[in-house]
Design an enzyme around this catalytic site. Sequence first.
Site, PDB file in Angstrom:
ATOM      1  N   TYR A 153       3.491   4.324  -4.989  1.00  0.00           N
ATOM      2  CA  TYR A 153       2.027   4.335  -4.928  1.00  0.00           C
ATOM      3  C   TYR A 153       1.523   3.248  -3.982  1.00  0.00           C
ATOM      4  O   TYR A 153       0.628   3.488  -3.170  1.00  0.00           O
ATOM      5  CB  TYR A 153       1.439   4.144  -6.327  1.00  0.00           C
ATOM      6  CG  TYR A 153      -0.072   4.074  -6.342  1.00  0.00           C
ATOM      7  CD1 TYR A 153      -0.835   5.218  -6.138  1.00  0.00           C
ATOM      8  CD2 TYR A 153      -0.737   2.865  -6.542  1.00  0.00           C
ATOM      9  CE1 TYR A 153      -2.227   5.159  -6.137  1.00  0.00           C
ATOM     10  CE2 TYR A 153      -2.128   2.797  -6.547  1.00  0.00           C
ATOM     11  CZ  TYR A 153      -2.860   3.945  -6.336  1.00  0.00           C
ATOM     12  OH  TYR A 153      -4.238   3.894  -6.328  1.00  0.00           O
ATOM     13  N   SER A 176     -10.738  -5.242  -7.084  1.00  0.00           N
ATOM     14  CA  SER A 176     -11.017  -3.828  -6.845  1.00  0.00           C
ATOM     15  C   SER A 176     -11.881  -3.233  -7.952  1.00  0.00           C
ATOM     16  O   SER A 176     -11.808  -3.637  -9.116  1.00  0.00           O
ATOM     17  CB  SER A 176      -9.701  -3.051  -6.762  1.00  0.00           C
ATOM     18  OG  SER A 176      -9.914  -1.655  -6.788  1.00  0.00           O
ATOM     19  N   GLN A 190     -15.097  -5.673  -4.755  1.00  0.00           N
ATOM     20  CA  GLN A 190     -15.099  -4.465  -3.923  1.00  0.00           C
ATOM     21  C   GLN A 190     -15.693  -3.296  -4.696  1.00  0.00           C
ATOM     22  O   GLN A 190     -15.427  -3.122  -5.890  1.00  0.00           O
ATOM     23  CB  GLN A 190     -13.666  -4.126  -3.486  1.00  0.00           C
ATOM     24  CG  GLN A 190     -13.522  -2.817  -2.732  1.00  0.00           C
ATOM     25  CD  GLN A 190     -13.235  -1.628  -3.653  1.00  0.00           C
ATOM     26  OE1 GLN A 190     -12.712  -1.786  -4.746  1.00  0.00           O
ATOM     27  NE2 GLN A 190     -13.595  -0.441  -3.205  1.00  0.00           N
ATOM     28  N   TYR A 219     -16.951   1.051  -4.335  1.00  0.00           N
ATOM     29  CA  TYR A 219     -17.043   2.323  -3.614  1.00  0.00           C
ATOM     30  C   TYR A 219     -18.448   2.903  -3.753  1.00  0.00           C
ATOM     31  O   TYR A 219     -19.173   2.575  -4.694  1.00  0.00           O
ATOM     32  CB  TYR A 219     -16.066   3.352  -4.200  1.00  0.00           C
ATOM     33  CG  TYR A 219     -14.613   3.002  -4.119  1.00  0.00           C
ATOM     34  CD1 TYR A 219     -13.932   3.033  -2.903  1.00  0.00           C
ATOM     35  CD2 TYR A 219     -13.893   2.664  -5.263  1.00  0.00           C
ATOM     36  CE1 TYR A 219     -12.582   2.728  -2.833  1.00  0.00           C
ATOM     37  CE2 TYR A 219     -12.543   2.354  -5.202  1.00  0.00           C
ATOM     38  CZ  TYR A 219     -11.896   2.392  -3.983  1.00  0.00           C
ATOM     39  OH  TYR A 219     -10.565   2.089  -3.923  1.00  0.00           O
ATOM     40  N   LYS A 258     -16.233  -2.208   4.614  1.00  0.00           N
ATOM     41  CA  LYS A 258     -14.787  -2.048   4.812  1.00  0.00           C
ATOM     42  C   LYS A 258     -14.449  -0.604   5.167  1.00  0.00           C
ATOM     43  O   LYS A 258     -14.848   0.318   4.457  1.00  0.00           O
ATOM     44  CB  LYS A 258     -14.036  -2.462   3.546  1.00  0.00           C
ATOM     45  CG  LYS A 258     -12.523  -2.405   3.657  1.00  0.00           C
ATOM     46  CD  LYS A 258     -11.878  -2.908   2.375  1.00  0.00           C
ATOM     47  CE  LYS A 258     -10.369  -2.979   2.482  1.00  0.00           C
ATOM     48  NZ  LYS A 258      -9.738  -1.644   2.596  1.00  0.00           N
ATOM     49  N   HIS A 261      -7.543   1.740   5.756  1.00  0.00           N
ATOM     50  CA  HIS A 261      -7.149   1.807   4.341  1.00  0.00           C
ATOM     51  C   HIS A 261      -5.628   1.750   4.199  1.00  0.00           C
ATOM     52  O   HIS A 261      -5.042   2.389   3.321  1.00  0.00           O
ATOM     53  CB  HIS A 261      -7.691   3.080   3.694  1.00  0.00           C
ATOM     54  CG  HIS A 261      -8.106   2.905   2.267  1.00  0.00           C
ATOM     55  ND1 HIS A 261      -9.416   2.722   1.891  1.00  0.00           N
ATOM     56  CD2 HIS A 261      -7.391   2.873   1.111  1.00  0.00           C
ATOM     57  CE1 HIS A 261      -9.485   2.601   0.569  1.00  0.00           C
ATOM     58  NE2 HIS A 261      -8.264   2.683   0.081  1.00  0.00           N
ATOM     59  N   ARG A 315      -3.713   5.051   4.171  1.00  0.00           N
ATOM     60  CA  ARG A 315      -3.718   5.831   2.937  1.00  0.00           C
ATOM     61  C   ARG A 315      -4.796   6.907   2.897  1.00  0.00           C
ATOM     62  O   ARG A 315      -4.882   7.649   1.930  1.00  0.00           O
ATOM     63  CB  ARG A 315      -3.890   4.895   1.734  1.00  0.00           C
ATOM     64  CG  ARG A 315      -2.713   3.968   1.527  1.00  0.00           C
ATOM     65  CD  ARG A 315      -3.014   2.880   0.508  1.00  0.00           C
ATOM     66  NE  ARG A 315      -3.265   3.407  -0.825  1.00  0.00           N
ATOM     67  CZ  ARG A 315      -2.326   3.792  -1.688  1.00  0.00           C
ATOM     68  NH1 ARG A 315      -1.046   3.743  -1.328  1.00  0.00           N
ATOM     69  NH2 ARG A 315      -2.642   4.220  -2.887  1.00  0.00           N
TER      70      ARG A 315
END
Length: 383
Positions: A24, A106, A127, A129, A251, A275, A278
């Site tokens: 992962y 995260s 961070q 999203y 980012k 990323h 990824r």
Amino acid sequence: MIISSGNDYRAAAQRRLPPFLFHYIDGGAYAEYTLKRNVQDLSEIALRQRVLNDMSALSLETKLFNETLSMPVALAPVGLTGMYARRGEVQAAMAADKKGIPFTLSTVSVCPIEEVAPAINRPMWFQLYVLRDRGFMRNALERAKAAGCSTLVFTVDMPVPGARYRDAHSGMSGPNAAMRRYMQSVFHPHWSWNVGLMGRPHDLGNISKYLGKPTGLEDYIGWLGSNFDPSISWKDLEWIREFWDGPMVIKGILDPEDAKDAVRFGADGIVVSNHGGRQLDGVMSSARALPAIADAVKGDLAILADSGIRNGLDVVRMLALGADTVLLGRAFVYALAAAGGQGVSNLLDLIDKEMRVAMTLTGAKSISDINADCLVQAIKQGL
């Protein structure tokens, strides 16, 4: 095992971790072309050696967003870090704090904001999203602000999840994934005891706090998958800019035009990033994208960069290409998985040493001295 480089930590992590966790963090999207190019392109950049410059007074210290960093490095946001060591986010944050550099938590961390922030002395970064559930976003921002987080790192290159084929083979996803993960854990007793059992709870802490109930790995995949928002635009970020009164970093920038848009938007910084290879396979490596972006916006905002950085030489290369600071992702997770927080501390000390050697032999006495003049001319022109 003797650890003498970041690559040694990767090998140690592979032995210690169940395959679904190692692959992962180690894998990328599709055929992993960009993942490979991130590392290869950086390694091929030739530094310009200079000698007899009295390098006895050398400093790695730098300033970013009114913070003093002992070196131009921060730990990047990495999801599920708490699955790689017992309460892994806390251990990594403490190592970063000890070194005098920022740690970025995260959105999809195992340890929640409220557990990590009190464990360190310096303010951490957070961070986030862009997700369909704007209520969660506001809740996370309020909690980050209450915990004293200084800088918001806003990830914009995940409007949809990347296709990571390796995850299906390793057991992170795909048929019978839960059973495959269980069987792998049986054959990795050290991880199963130290992290799998003693590292509980394995909730996604920030999401659990919002939903009011525990969330495991399957919930993580399902909840995030239904919440990525392909409709996002710069307009969707305006309310966040108004709400967040600290530095805001965008980012996932790979194009000079997007970097210019970030300046117009009022961002304090950008992260030149794919990323870690990824998301979209086949895009440029960060090292190749960085010079044009630096030419377009250097001085208008802070330029950070990640993807492919494995050692102190890579840090110097990224700075010479135009970055002000770099983010370490996979490199610190390998060290964390191999040896916990002490492994991260050792890695950061190793990067410090490697940077000092590179700066001494390129004639750069300070971070501000690291620029395109530190690169071989042919590389500057034709990277």
